[in-house]
Write a protein that holds these residues in place. Structure first.
Motif, PDB file in Angstrom:
ATOM      1  N   ALA A  35       0.701  -0.896   0.036  1.00  0.00           N
ATOM      2  CA  ALA A  35       0.328   0.058   0.102  1.00  0.00           C
ATOM      3  C   ALA A  35       0.622   1.007   0.138  1.00  0.00           C
ATOM      4  N   ILE A  36       1.862   0.962   0.656  1.00  0.00           N
ATOM      5  CA  ILE A  36       3.339   2.792   0.575  1.00  0.00           C
ATOM      6  C   ILE A  36       3.585   2.479  -0.958  1.00  0.00           C
ATOM      7  N   ALA A  37       3.600   1.747  -1.273  1.00  0.00           N
ATOM      8  CA  ALA A  37       4.789   1.394  -2.356  1.00  0.00           C
ATOM      9  C   ALA A  37       3.451   2.049  -3.474  1.00  0.00           C
ATOM     10  N   ALA A  38       2.154   1.894  -3.813  1.00  0.00           N
ATOM     11  CA  ALA A  38       1.235   2.014  -4.157  1.00  0.00           C
ATOM     12  C   ALA A  38       1.086   3.579  -4.184  1.00  0.00           C
ATOM     13  N   SER A  44       4.869   9.124  -6.925  1.00  0.00           N
ATOM     14  CA  SER A  44       6.421   9.481  -8.153  1.00  0.00           C
ATOM     15  C   SER A  44       5.191  10.472  -9.835  1.00  0.00           C
ATOM     16  N   PHE A  45       4.379  10.128  -9.594  1.00  0.00           N
ATOM     17  CA  PHE A  45       3.899   9.751 -11.116  1.00  0.00           C
ATOM     18  C   PHE A  45       3.603  11.657 -10.793  1.00  0.00           C
ATOM     19  N   LEU A  67      13.877   8.377  -3.907  1.00  0.00           N
ATOM     20  CA  LEU A  67      13.358   6.974  -3.134  1.00  0.00           C
ATOM     21  C   LEU A  67      12.496   6.368  -3.767  1.00  0.00           C
ATOM     22  N   ASP A  68      13.005   5.741  -5.429  1.00  0.00           N
ATOM     23  CA  ASP A  68      12.856   4.671  -5.869  1.00  0.00           C
ATOM     24  C   ASP A  68      13.658   4.010  -5.143  1.00  0.00           C
ATOM     25  N   THR A  69      14.990   4.351  -4.938  1.00  0.00           N
ATOM     26  CA  THR A  69      15.545   3.369  -4.418  1.00  0.00           C
ATOM     27  C   THR A  69      15.178   2.846  -3.120  1.00  0.00           C
ATOM     28  N   LEU A  70      14.343   3.235  -2.306  1.00  0.00           N
ATOM     29  CA  LEU A  70      14.352   3.159  -0.798  1.00  0.00           C
ATOM     30  C   LEU A  70      12.929   1.947  -1.552  1.00  0.00           C
ATOM     31  N   MET A  71      12.188   2.778  -2.415  1.00  0.00           N
ATOM     32  CA  MET A  71      11.139   1.582  -2.592  1.00  0.00           C
ATOM     33  C   MET A  71      12.042   0.031  -2.942  1.00  0.00           C
ATOM     34  N   VAL A  72      12.445   0.244  -3.970  1.00  0.00           N
ATOM     35  CA  VAL A  72      13.070  -1.325  -3.977  1.00  0.00           C
ATOM     36  C   VAL A  72      13.766  -2.384  -2.776  1.00  0.00           C
ATOM     37  N   ALA A  73      14.039  -1.566  -1.871  1.00  0.00           N
ATOM     38  CA  ALA A  73      14.388  -1.840  -0.166  1.00  0.00           C
ATOM     39  C   ALA A  73      13.149  -1.995   0.152  1.00  0.00           C
ATOM     40  N   LEU A  74      12.295  -1.986   0.483  1.00  0.00           N
ATOM     41  CA  LEU A  74      10.939  -2.003   0.687  1.00  0.00           C
ATOM     42  C   LEU A  74      10.372  -2.964  -0.201  1.00  0.00           C
ATOM     43  N   VAL A 121       8.226  -9.364  -8.763  1.00  0.00           N
ATOM     44  CA  VAL A 121       8.089  -8.774  -9.762  1.00  0.00           C
ATOM     45  C   VAL A 121       8.076  -7.560  -9.381  1.00  0.00           C
ATOM     46  N   VAL A 122       7.088  -6.656  -8.207  1.00  0.00           N
ATOM     47  CA  VAL A 122       7.240  -6.264  -7.934  1.00  0.00           C
ATOM     48  C   VAL A 122       8.367  -5.001  -7.829  1.00  0.00           C
TER      49      VAL A 122
END
Length: 140
Positions: A35-38, A44-45, A67-74, A121-122
């Motif tokens: 949900a955080i990533a969504a 981001s958009f 922030l994209d890198t943080l989302m990869v880690a999460l 995949v995400v």
């Protein structure tokens, strides 16, 4: 993952065994992190559109890949957590006295397995976003 739920049919109405995602903290963490990533993707958009309109804003262009890198880690972390729980649900651990719940909760395990794969995949898609962001910054 948020809709995974199964009740075993062979018990009475007052005494039933059920399995759902919030019975396992790692699976609940997957739902919250996704949900955080969504939400971040919507954020981001909007900022990506802002940087397209205003070319001279450098701070936002540098903030998005971070922030994209943080989302990869999460997303990779929670996908790993979910995969570990799904593995234990399928194969169990006799040394820890954990039973394989997938022998009884087959539909629940199929849904959680699919959600764990989707989590990876995400994470891969977020990695692609980091690479694309870096290429866009390098080009400009």
């Amino acid at each position: 993952m948020g809709t995974t739920y199964q009740i075993l049919p062979f018990f009475t109405q007052h005494f039933q065994f059920e399995a759902q995602h919030d019975d396992f903290p790692a699976l609940l963490f997957l739902v919250i992190a996704d949900a955080i990533a969504a939400g971040y993707l919507a954020f981001s958009f909007l900022f990506s559109i802002f940087t397209i309109i205003r070319h001279n804003v450098v701070g936002v262009k540098l903030l998005l890949p971070i922030l994209d890198t943080l989302m990869v880690a999460l997303t990779a972390t929670v996908a790993g957590f979910a995969a570990a729980i799904v593995y234990l649900a399928h194969d169990a651990s006799s040394s820890a006295n954990w039973v394989a719940i997938c022998e009884q909760f087959d539909d629940f395990c199929k849904q959680t397995s699919g959600a764990a794969v989707a989590g990876f995949v995400v994470a891969l898609l977020f990695m692609l976003m980091v690479v694309m962001s870096a290429l866009c910054i390098r080009r400009n």
